[in-house]
Design a protein around this motif. Structure first.
Motif, PDB file in Angstrom:
ATOM      1  N   SER A 292     -93.132 -14.169  42.051  1.00  0.00           N
ATOM      2  CA  SER A 292     -94.437 -14.080  42.700  1.00  0.00           C
ATOM      3  C   SER A 292     -94.551 -12.785  43.505  1.00  0.00           C
ATOM      4  O   SER A 292     -95.593 -12.121  43.493  1.00  0.00           O
ATOM      5  CB  SER A 292     -94.642 -15.292  43.599  1.00  0.00           C
ATOM      6  OG  SER A 292     -95.860 -15.213  44.274  1.00  0.00           O
ATOM      7  N   ALA A 293     -93.468 -12.439  44.183  1.00  0.00           N
ATOM      8  CA  ALA A 293     -93.480 -11.184  44.962  1.00  0.00           C
ATOM      9  C   ALA A 293     -93.627  -9.980  44.050  1.00  0.00           C
ATOM     10  O   ALA A 293     -94.360  -9.027  44.342  1.00  0.00           O
ATOM     11  CB  ALA A 293     -92.194 -11.097  45.790  1.00  0.00           C
ATOM     12  N   TRP A 294     -92.887  -9.999  42.923  1.00  0.00           N
ATOM     13  CA  TRP A 294     -92.983  -8.873  41.976  1.00  0.00           C
ATOM     14  C   TRP A 294     -94.403  -8.755  41.393  1.00  0.00           C
ATOM     15  O   TRP A 294     -94.938  -7.668  41.217  1.00  0.00           O
ATOM     16  CB  TRP A 294     -91.995  -9.073  40.825  1.00  0.00           C
ATOM     17  CG  TRP A 294     -90.558  -8.883  41.274  1.00  0.00           C
ATOM     18  CD1 TRP A 294     -90.123  -8.264  42.378  1.00  0.00           C
ATOM     19  CD2 TRP A 294     -89.420  -9.404  40.613  1.00  0.00           C
ATOM     20  NE1 TRP A 294     -88.772  -8.329  42.485  1.00  0.00           N
ATOM     21  CE2 TRP A 294     -88.279  -9.032  41.381  1.00  0.00           C
ATOM     22  CE3 TRP A 294     -89.213 -10.117  39.437  1.00  0.00           C
ATOM     23  CZ2 TRP A 294     -86.997  -9.343  41.023  1.00  0.00           C
ATOM     24  CZ3 TRP A 294     -87.914 -10.426  39.082  1.00  0.00           C
ATOM     25  CH2 TRP A 294     -86.811 -10.049  39.867  1.00  0.00           C
TER      26      TRP A 294
ATOM     27  N   GLN B 255     -90.116 -17.452  43.634  1.00  0.00           N
ATOM     28  CA  GLN B 255     -90.607 -16.674  44.782  1.00  0.00           C
ATOM     29  C   GLN B 255     -90.470 -15.171  44.510  1.00  0.00           C
ATOM     30  O   GLN B 255     -91.380 -14.382  44.824  1.00  0.00           O
ATOM     31  CB  GLN B 255     -89.817 -17.073  46.031  1.00  0.00           C
ATOM     32  CG  GLN B 255     -90.112 -18.495  46.503  1.00  0.00           C
ATOM     33  CD  GLN B 255     -89.253 -18.894  47.684  1.00  0.00           C
ATOM     34  OE1 GLN B 255     -88.431 -18.111  48.144  1.00  0.00           O
ATOM     35  NE2 GLN B 255     -89.465 -20.115  48.174  1.00  0.00           N
ATOM     36  N   GLN B 256     -89.339 -14.767  43.933  1.00  0.00           N
ATOM     37  CA  GLN B 256     -89.151 -13.354  43.607  1.00  0.00           C
ATOM     38  C   GLN B 256     -90.174 -12.883  42.567  1.00  0.00           C
ATOM     39  O   GLN B 256     -90.739 -11.788  42.656  1.00  0.00           O
ATOM     40  CB  GLN B 256     -87.727 -13.139  43.087  1.00  0.00           C
ATOM     41  CG  GLN B 256     -86.652 -13.343  44.157  1.00  0.00           C
ATOM     42  CD  GLN B 256     -85.262 -13.184  43.575  1.00  0.00           C
ATOM     43  OE1 GLN B 256     -85.115 -12.890  42.393  1.00  0.00           O
ATOM     44  NE2 GLN B 256     -84.268 -13.390  44.425  1.00  0.00           N
TER      45      GLN B 256
ATOM     46  N   GLN C  34     -97.181  -9.660  42.803  1.00  0.00           N
ATOM     47  CA  GLN C  34     -98.054  -9.089  43.835  1.00  0.00           C
ATOM     48  C   GLN C  34     -97.851  -7.580  43.950  1.00  0.00           C
ATOM     49  O   GLN C  34     -98.821  -6.810  44.079  1.00  0.00           O
ATOM     50  CB  GLN C  34     -97.763  -9.772  45.167  1.00  0.00           C
ATOM     51  CG  GLN C  34     -98.224 -11.220  45.213  1.00  0.00           C
ATOM     52  CD  GLN C  34     -97.888 -11.891  46.534  1.00  0.00           C
ATOM     53  OE1 GLN C  34     -97.360 -11.233  47.434  1.00  0.00           O
ATOM     54  NE2 GLN C  34     -98.204 -13.177  46.648  1.00  0.00           N
ATOM     55  N   GLU C  35     -96.618  -7.148  43.886  1.00  0.00           N
ATOM     56  CA  GLU C  35     -96.346  -5.709  43.966  1.00  0.00           C
ATOM     57  C   GLU C  35     -96.937  -4.973  42.772  1.00  0.00           C
ATOM     58  O   GLU C  35     -97.485  -3.876  42.911  1.00  0.00           O
ATOM     59  CB  GLU C  35     -94.833  -5.489  44.030  1.00  0.00           C
ATOM     60  CG  GLU C  35     -94.209  -5.932  45.351  1.00  0.00           C
ATOM     61  CD  GLU C  35     -92.710  -5.734  45.364  1.00  0.00           C
ATOM     62  OE1 GLU C  35     -92.178  -5.248  44.336  1.00  0.00           O
ATOM     63  OE2 GLU C  35     -92.077  -6.053  46.381  1.00  0.00           O
TER      64      GLU C  35
END
Length: 516
Positions: free
Chosen positions: A488-490, A485-486, A492-493
């Motif tokens: 995936s978030a990174w 999840q982290q 996207q950022e």
């Protein structure tokens, strides 16, 4: 239950105690901690209690109740440094914490035999405590020592300790028999005849007439027993005699003590309810009867209590202590048994053997009677010389003819008795053969069942270990999901940042072109 039979100083006045009623002792001062599966013995009008279990914790203390003053005190064992150290390499400061052991008085010593200990050897350990000096040590034994166990029975016959059954530390049920000679301290594994009791633990044992070992009750991992088995210590032959009297419920964890020919049984249970009746077995007549009853939740309807016999003021008394019936107990009760009839020792036999013996006895009696009559007839058939004349009276000849006729009838009857005796012998042989075959089959089935239980137990242990080993995998999986999840978030950022940077570069170029 009341407090009858006690004077102003709380001493036992045995003469004033009621017969066949449990009476609670009015103990004053500090009492030992409540417990069960301890061991107890009486020496010199003092009740000794060793070890036991409470809330899953084994106890190692030695408590003494003076039956004269009704005061408890604790004994601090004094190790004898000149003697061997314990088999487990531990300290001699105190007796080891143990549960399910046996306590036997031998001279001025108390012997602690077997039991479950946290640190123990693979074979049965015998501890000794000197009553006078309080020296304690592990007794050095020889011979073939039995496997370590708890819930066994130990009975003293002369200078021999006879140990039967129990459960080893792998939860294997036992029905073996071992004898410890207390004069030589040598163990001996004893081979017995016929079918022994089924493997069990938490049963009781008594000795009758210094010849017969009686085993009553106990349980397996799934069943409680109410059977009685007898071992003839001379022939080492097991039997299950026919019992008379009141029906006895199955129980385990009960306690027993013998007074003369009477064997008293107190407490125990079947894992559902406690046994509320106090039983007595007339060991000469083999008759059960109920002495008294207590309430269902009474401390005397507990499992793992102890029972001892003693004499105070010339009166024979039973003393009970401890037990567990939903809560742990540390109360002391006494009962003065009503004197009971005794009889000559009875021959212990199974019903089949008793029936066969009765048939043989009847045949023997008839044969003996017939033989006596035939001897009389022979004497009559051979009259004195003075009667062998032509003037032999006619009446005498008629009498002789009748006797000869009676002789033929008796000979015919004797032949029938012999045939009947032979038939009974054949039936008995067939029954013995069938009994042997069934015993072999039963032992085979019991062995298979025990093997399956052992296999199931091992599988349960393996499953528990696998579940325990899988617990870290669940944690790792959870952490992996968090990292994904982290990530995936990174990503996207990063994509947003890259798009924003590209837009800025493009806009700046246009302004630079216009400015140029």
């Amino acid at each position: 239950m009341g407090t009858e039979g006690f004077d102003g100083d709380s001493n036992i006045n045995a003469l004033d105690l009621p017969y066949d009623q449990w009476v609670s002792l009015p103990i004053s001062g500090l009492k030992p901690s409540a417990r069960y599966k301890h061991a107890a013995a009486i020496a010199g009008e003092k009740l000794y209690v060793t070890g036991g279990s409470r809330n899953g914790r084994y106890l190692s203390d030695i408590q003494v109740l003076d039956l004269r003053t009704l005061k408890w005190s604790a004994v601090k064992p004094d190790p004898d440094s000149n003697l061997d150290k314990p088999l487990d390499g531990g300290s001699l400061d105190v007796l080891p914490a143990s549960s399910g052991h046996s306590l036997v008085q031998w001279g001025n010593k108390l012997l602690v035999v077997a039991g479950h200990m946290k640190a123990s050897s693979h074979t049965v350990t015998v501890w000794s405590l000197d009553i006078e000096t309080h020296h304690s040590y592990v007794v050095k034994t020889s011979g073939k020592a039995p496997v370590a166990r708890e819930g066994q029975s130990v009975a003293l016959v002369g200078s021999r300790l006879i140990m039967f059954g129990g459960e080893d530390f792998s939860r294997r049920l036992l029905n073996d028999l071992f004898i410890l000679d207390l004069e030589t301290m040598a163990w001996e594994a004893v081979e017995t005849l016929h079918t022994p009791p089924a493997p069990r633990f938490d049963h009781t044992a008594a000795v009758h007439a210094e010849r017969y070992l009686l085993i009553f009750g106990g349980c397996s991992h799934s069943t409680c027993f109410n059977d009685l088995h007898v071992l003839d210590l001379q022939s080492m032959d097991w039997s299950q005699p026919q019992i008379q009297g009141e029906g006895v419920t199955a129980r385990a964890g009960h306690a027993g003590a013998a007074i003369d020919d009477s064997w008293y049984i107190v407490g125990g249970g079947d894992n559902k309810t406690g046994a509320s009746e106090t039983l007595v077995l007339n060991m000469s007549k083999l008759v059960w009867s109920v002495v008294t009853n207590v309430k269902e939740r009474d401390p005397l309807a507990s499992e793992g209590l102890s029972l001892c016999s003693t004499i105070i003021n010339g009166e024979k008394l039973l003393v009970a202590f401890g037990g567990y019936n939903g809560k742990y107990n540390n109360e002391v009760f006494v009962l003065k048994p009503k004197p009971r009839d005794s009889a000559r020792p009875k021959i212990f036999q199974s019903p089949a053997a008793a029936a066969a013996a009765a048939s043989v006895t009847a045949a023997y009696a008839l044969t003996t009677t017939t033989a006596k009559k035939l001897d009389h007839i022979k004497m009559v058939e051979a009259p004195p010389e003075e009667l062998k004349t032509d003037i032999y009276p006619l009446g005498v000849k008629v009498a002789v003819d009748k006797i000869r006729e009676e002789k033929k009838k008796l000979e015919s009857t004797l032949e029938e008795v012999r045939k009947e005796n032979s038939r009974f012998k054949g039936v008995l042989d067939e029954m013995n053969s069938n009994h042997t075959d069934l015993s072999k089959e039963l032992h085979s089935v019991q062995g298979q069942l025990e093997a399956e239980r052992s296999r199931c137990f091992k599988l349960e242990v393996q499953i528990a270990e696998l579940r325990k080993s899988l617990e870290p995998l669940h944690t790792i999986k959870h952490e992996l999901q968090m990292l994904q999840q982290q990530r995936s978030a990174w990503e996207q950022e990063m994509e947003l940042a890259a798009a924003d940077g590209e837009q800025r570069n493009t806009t700046g170029g246009v302004w630079r072109w216009i400015a140029g």
